[in-house]
Scaffold this active site. Structure first.
Site, PDB file in Angstrom:
ATOM      1  N   ASP A 147       0.819  -1.218   0.000  1.00 27.01           N
ATOM      2  CA  ASP A 147       0.000   0.000   0.000  1.00 27.01           C
ATOM      3  C   ASP A 147       0.849   1.262   0.000  1.00 27.01           C
ATOM      4  O   ASP A 147       0.342   2.352  -0.290  1.00 27.01           O
ATOM      5  CB  ASP A 147      -0.924   0.022   1.221  1.00 27.01           C
ATOM      6  CG  ASP A 147      -1.994  -1.051   1.152  1.00 27.01           C
ATOM      7  OD1 ASP A 147      -2.381  -1.424   0.038  1.00 27.01           O
ATOM      8  OD2 ASP A 147      -2.425  -1.526   2.213  1.00 27.01           O
ATOM      9  N   ARG A 193      -6.643   0.796   0.560  1.00 27.04           N
ATOM     10  CA  ARG A 193      -7.806   1.137   1.377  1.00 27.04           C
ATOM     11  C   ARG A 193      -8.015   2.645   1.486  1.00 27.04           C
ATOM     12  O   ARG A 193      -9.069   3.169   1.143  1.00 27.04           O
ATOM     13  CB  ARG A 193      -7.656   0.529   2.780  1.00 27.04           C
ATOM     14  CG  ARG A 193      -8.846   0.794   3.705  1.00 27.04           C
ATOM     15  CD  ARG A 193      -8.649   0.066   5.026  1.00 27.04           C
ATOM     16  NE  ARG A 193      -8.581  -1.371   4.828  1.00 27.04           N
ATOM     17  CZ  ARG A 193      -9.641  -2.172   4.795  1.00 27.04           C
ATOM     18  NH1 ARG A 193     -10.849  -1.662   4.932  1.00 27.04           N
ATOM     19  NH2 ARG A 193      -9.505  -3.464   4.615  1.00 27.04           N
ATOM     20  N   ARG A 305       0.161  -8.723  -5.246  1.00 30.76           N
ATOM     21  CA  ARG A 305       1.102  -8.763  -4.131  1.00 30.76           C
ATOM     22  C   ARG A 305       1.966 -10.019  -4.094  1.00 30.76           C
ATOM     23  O   ARG A 305       2.925 -10.077  -3.316  1.00 30.76           O
ATOM     24  CB  ARG A 305       0.356  -8.599  -2.807  1.00 30.76           C
ATOM     25  CG  ARG A 305      -0.461  -9.786  -2.359  1.00 30.76           C
ATOM     26  CD  ARG A 305      -1.249  -9.435  -1.109  1.00 30.76           C
ATOM     27  NE  ARG A 305      -1.797 -10.614  -0.447  1.00 30.76           N
ATOM     28  CZ  ARG A 305      -2.693 -10.587   0.531  1.00 30.76           C
ATOM     29  NH1 ARG A 305      -3.140  -9.417   0.950  1.00 30.76           N
ATOM     30  NH2 ARG A 305      -3.129 -11.691   1.080  1.00 30.76           N
TER      31      ARG A 305
END
Length: 420
Positions: A147, A193, A305
């Protein structure tokens, strides 16, 4: 340098894996095994903090050096990961007392935790409790998150390889999605997110003329009306061919996640985070109804990922170095720190230098994309982002092949805890 501290070292992995998280583990393990004068044992926790609480961990000293080095190109969490939220010790110190018990039993004086925001919070809580309890130990956070939202570091190990996957796969999809003579709208969903770093990586594909037409990040409030208007403009300009990249964490002006709005019964993890995914397909369905054309919703999901076949050499090397540097710092007497990467452009070329920041600064603090990097009325990234990201995805670094397939690390995982 402070007085030598003699004892065992424990290392755990936490949160979502990445294609280079094991490179950090390799850095910690290989460096720690060099310091036998002060590090008496090197332990790898099974499933992060759970392995500590359950007294379930492995003797890394029993592993073959070749296998430890193969971790550099092995994706996912070789020791097993976990999402476990520690309580506030002022309200419930049960877990902390249990950890102290295990630390004392095995004379653990070095504790390293590899993860993102929540993991750094865990690391910080453990460090403070042990210090208050009088148990001398050195605690270090090793950064990891695709992220790319950890505070204090220029970028996070794991991000560059995932970004390279997003950009490369977007280019491949662009070629495929525009091959027919009929209209088609493709909506790609990337992870992220509250910060849109991964979704932003699709803009790198634009530098090769094969990127999305529209990009939507969590940093910009999302409305259905604006989205449909944006798509309509591109649809009309591109003869019905539109590619869109959205972050799973896009939210409305009220801050409520689109994924949560579309599913009131959406599941949550132990940290209270909504389990995301599916927003890309939802928007593709919306476009199908609005424009009456073929649509595809493509979710990169876990692939972005764990795609070690597209790992960035810069990323692999920095992940390894961050793990090794954490050991060097701890042996030298530093504690309560997270290793960070500082960008050095003094030579005119990118170079990442290792440094450290206090754990309390990294814990639960998110670093988002600068607003000035988001352009075209919130639907594209500027050249400043490209200049930031391109140096990080350079080089190729893959696992060796056996019979045409990658040879990943095979650890013996010799039990060292109560299960021995």
């Amino acid at each position: 340098m402070k007085e030598k501290l003699v004892g065992a070292l424990m290392f755990g992995q936490s949160g979502g894996p990445s294609s280079v998280i094991n490179a950090s583990a390799a850095g910690v393990f290989t460096e720690a095994l060099k310091h036998s004068d002060c590090i008496t044992k090197v332990y790898g926790l099974a499933h992060g903090i759970r392995g500590l609480l359950d007294e379930d961990f492995y003797d890394i000293g029993q592993e073959d050096e070749k296998e430890l080095l193969l971790l550099k190109n092995t994706p996912s969490s070789a020791l097993g990961s976990v999402r476990y939220k520690l309580a506030d010790p002022k309200k419930d110190d049960t877990d902390y007392k249990r950890m102290l018990e295990v630390f004392k039993k095995y004379n653990v004086r070095y504790f390293f935790y590899n993860g993102g925001n929540d993991s750094m919070d865990t690391c910080n809580k453990i460090s403070k409790f042990m210090k208050k309890s009088g148990w001398e130990m050195r605690v270090m956070g090793v950064p990891k998150t695709i992220d790319n939202d950890l505070f204090g570091t220029d970028h996070c190990p794991g991000y560059a390889s995932a970004a390279k996957y997003v950009a490369t796969t977007t280019m491949e999809l662009k070629l495929d999605a525009t091959v027919y003579d009929k209209p088609m709208i493709t909506v790609i969903e990337a992870m992220g997110r509250h910060a849109g770093w991964l979704t932003a990586a699709s803009a790198l594909a634009c530098t090769k003329g094969l990127g999305p037409d529209l990009i939507y990040l969590p940093e910009v409030p999302f409305t259905k009306e604006k989205f449909l208007a944006d798509v309509k403009a591109k649809y009309e300009a591109n003869n019905g061919k539109v590619m869109i990249c959205v972050s799973e964490g896009i939210a409305g002006e009220d801050g409520v996640l689109i994924a949560e709005k579309m599913n009131e019964n959406v599941a949550k993890d132990s940290f209270g985070h909504v389990q995301l995914g599916g927003v890309g397909q939802m928007l593709a369905t919306l476009c199908a109804k609005e424009f009456g054309c073929k649509t595809r919703g493509i979710e990169f999901s876990l692939m972005q990922r764990c795609g070690a076949h597209l790992a960035s050499k810069v990323d692999v090397e920095e992940a390894f170095k961050s793990g090794a540097q954490a050991v060097k710092y701890a042996v030298a007497g530093r504690t309560d720190k997270m290793v960070v990467i500082k960008r050095d452009m003094s030579s005119g070329k990118y170079k990442g230098k290792m440094s450290a920041v206090p754990l309390k600064l990294a814990a639960n603090t998110e670093q988002k994309i600068p607003q000035e990097w988001i352009i075209n009325n919130g639907t594209m990234l500027s050249q400043a982002y490209v200049d930031y990201a391109l140096p990080l995805i350079q080089g190729d670094c893959k696992a060796p092949l056996e019979d045409g397939l990658p040879r990943f690390a095979h650890l013996k995982k010799v039990q060292a805890g109560k299960k021995a």
